[in-house]
Enzyme design. Structure first.
Site, PDB file in Angstrom:
ATOM      1  N   GLN A 177      -4.142 -21.037  19.124  1.00 45.57           N
ATOM      2  CA  GLN A 177      -5.048 -20.064  18.504  1.00 45.57           C
ATOM      3  C   GLN A 177      -5.158 -18.800  19.348  1.00 45.57           C
ATOM      4  O   GLN A 177      -5.678 -17.787  18.880  1.00 45.57           O
ATOM      5  CB  GLN A 177      -6.441 -20.689  18.351  1.00 45.57           C
ATOM      6  CG  GLN A 177      -6.472 -21.859  17.397  1.00 45.57           C
ATOM      7  CD  GLN A 177      -7.868 -22.425  17.178  1.00 45.57           C
ATOM      8  OE1 GLN A 177      -8.862 -21.896  17.672  1.00 45.57           O
ATOM      9  NE2 GLN A 177      -7.944 -23.513  16.431  1.00 45.57           N
TER      10      GLN A 177
ATOM     11  N   THR B 280       0.811  -1.226   0.000  1.00 46.96           N
ATOM     12  CA  THR B 280       0.000   0.000   0.000  1.00 46.96           C
ATOM     13  C   THR B 280       0.839   1.269   0.000  1.00 46.96           C
ATOM     14  O   THR B 280       0.509   2.245  -0.667  1.00 46.96           O
ATOM     15  CB  THR B 280      -0.923   0.001   1.244  1.00 46.96           C
ATOM     16  OG1 THR B 280      -1.820  -1.086   1.127  1.00 46.96           O
ATOM     17  CG2 THR B 280      -1.709   1.284   1.359  1.00 46.96           C
TER      18      THR B 280
ATOM     19  N   ASP C  70       1.613  -6.411  -4.410  1.00 42.58           N
ATOM     20  CA  ASP C  70       0.710  -6.406  -3.258  1.00 42.58           C
ATOM     21  C   ASP C  70       1.153  -7.632  -2.466  1.00 42.58           C
ATOM     22  O   ASP C  70       1.278  -8.728  -3.026  1.00 42.58           O
ATOM     23  CB  ASP C  70      -0.739  -6.559  -3.748  1.00 42.58           C
ATOM     24  CG  ASP C  70      -1.747  -6.505  -2.609  1.00 42.58           C
ATOM     25  OD1 ASP C  70      -1.575  -7.252  -1.629  1.00 42.58           O
ATOM     26  OD2 ASP C  70      -2.702  -5.725  -2.701  1.00 42.58           O
ATOM     27  N   SER C  71       1.413  -7.474  -1.176  1.00 42.35           N
ATOM     28  CA  SER C  71       2.052  -8.587  -0.454  1.00 42.35           C
ATOM     29  C   SER C  71       1.153  -9.807  -0.339  1.00 42.35           C
ATOM     30  O   SER C  71       1.612 -10.881   0.052  1.00 42.35           O
ATOM     31  CB  SER C  71       2.545  -8.134   0.925  1.00 42.35           C
ATOM     32  OG  SER C  71       1.487  -8.004   1.830  1.00 42.35           O
TER      33      SER C  71
HETATM   34  N1  ASP Z   1      -2.803  -5.482   0.319  1.00 39.93           N
HETATM   35  C1  ASP Z   1      -1.736  -4.606   0.762  1.00 39.93           C
HETATM   36  C2  ASP Z   1      -0.440  -5.388   0.776  1.00 39.93           C
HETATM   37  O1  ASP Z   1      -0.249  -6.186   1.641  1.00 39.93           O
HETATM   38  C3  ASP Z   1      -2.048  -4.071   2.109  1.00 39.93           C
HETATM   39  C4  ASP Z   1      -1.027  -3.123   2.672  1.00 39.93           C
HETATM   40  O2  ASP Z   1       0.074  -2.962   2.200  1.00 39.93           O
HETATM   41  O3  ASP Z   1      -1.353  -2.464   3.693  1.00 39.93           O
HETATM   42  O4  ASP Z   1       0.365  -5.200  -0.084  1.00 39.93           O
END
Ligand code: ASP
Length: 328
Positions: free
Chosen positions: A263, A13, A58-59
């Site tokens: 958990q 992001t 995007d991770s």
């Molecule tokens: N979907 C994004 C990612 O993990 C979320 C983020 O970076 O906050 O790349």
């Protein structure tokens, strides 16, 4: 003396912009960041270099092979640096932080990972504050470990987990801080390292009431070499469920390393506290103590990628290799 820091962007992001399909990587991000960091007041005492992985991800799309590529880039590009700041998406950031703690020998330089919940291209972004805070943390003397900086907090990388899907304090390290990693410990625990092995297949299974043996069989049949099982409470499972227990035993007997984590967000696994935990220990399930899911999955992944010696991996999973687990 001035320190040299490498900022390595992997995506996420922080480096995204709004598109008609939602937030996606912004090719102009690094140029804009360079201009901001060029202001001497932004990162006092630091000389900052920049690099970018391709493609920017995007991770959610990160895979175990990417952890190894990032580790290799840090080793290669970080050769002349005193520290590395890795920019990463938040979704799987805790997995990458944990994986890097096992992949990198903790003797060279500190690595801090950050990202943001709101892209830096947006007015109310947390990205710049996270970058500046992480750089300030690298400007101080720091142990040569892997850390996460997020929302004003520095946390040990392999103790962190994502706890908020959009809040700015997105990470926590709920189960203790963990000691600093020291060089040589992982290799000492794993004497027969075989270079050039492919990344292993490791699965993750959360227990739930009514789980069947067929679920375990399906995972094992998919070719897993390791399985992290999120057990109830202190490391308990449905020992009266004979189909499930038989499937787990088959998994262990065929050489799958099965590790139990809890958990719960706090506390740890003790397989000898309840008969329902003891039943798991009796068929060869290993206690993951207070490891996070992310630490357990990536540790198992890295160890199984270093050797085919299953008993050695099982034994090393019970040892504190990088401050990721508390051995009591
Ligand atoms: N979907 C994004 C990612 O993990 C979320 C983020 O970076 O906050 O790349």
């Amino acid at each position: 003396m001035r320190k040299s820091v490498l900022i390595l962007n992997t995506g996420g992001t922080i480096s995204m912009r709004a598109t008609e399909r939602g937030f996606a990587p912004d090719p102009d991000f690094l140029g804009r960041l360079k201009n901001i960091v060029a202001d001497p007041a932004f990162a006092p005492g630091l000389d900052v270099q920049f690099a970018e992985m391709t493609p920017l991800l995007d991770s959610s799309n990160m895979e175990p092979g990417d952890w190894r590529r990032i580790a290799d880039e840090i080793t290669r590009l970080g050769e002349k640096a005193d520290g590395v700041l890795l920019l990463h998406g938040t979704d799987t950031l805790a997995f990458t932080a944990s994986a890097l703690s096992f992949l990198l020998e903790p003797s060279r330089l500190p690595v801090i990972i950050t990202g943001s919940q709101i892209p830096m291209s947006e007015a109310d972004s947390d990205g710049l504050a996270n970058v500046q805070g992480a750089l300030a943390a690298l400007a101080e003397d720091r142990s040569r470990d892997v850390f996460v900086w997020f929302g004003g907090r520095l946390m040990k990388g392999n103790r962190t987990t994502k706890v908020h899907s959009f809040g700015l304090a997105a990470f926590d390290a709920p189960r203790m801080r963990g000691r600093d990693a020291k060089p040589g410990e992982l290799r000492a625990a794993l004497p027969n390292v075989e270079e050039g092995r492919a990344m292993a297949q490791v699965g993750l299974l959360k227990l739930y009431p009514g789980i069947s043996g067929a679920v375990v069989d399906a995972l094992v049949d998919s070719g897993l070499q390791g399985l992290v099982m999120e057990c109830y409470g202190a490391g308990n499972g449905p020992d009266l469920n004979t189909g499930f227990m038989a499937a787990l035993k088959r998994a262990v007997d065929t050489g799958v390393v099965v590790v139990a984590v809890s958990q719960c967000h706090f506390g740890s696994v003790d397989l000898y506290r309840y008969a329902t935990g003891r039943a798991l220990a009796d068929i060869g399930i290993i206690s993951g103590s207070d490891m996070t899911v992310e630490a357990a999955v990536t540790k198992l992944q890295v160890l199984l990628s270093l050797t085919s010696d299953i008993p050695a991996v099982a034994e090393a999973m019970t040892q504190d290799l990088r401050g990721e687990v508390t051995i009591t």
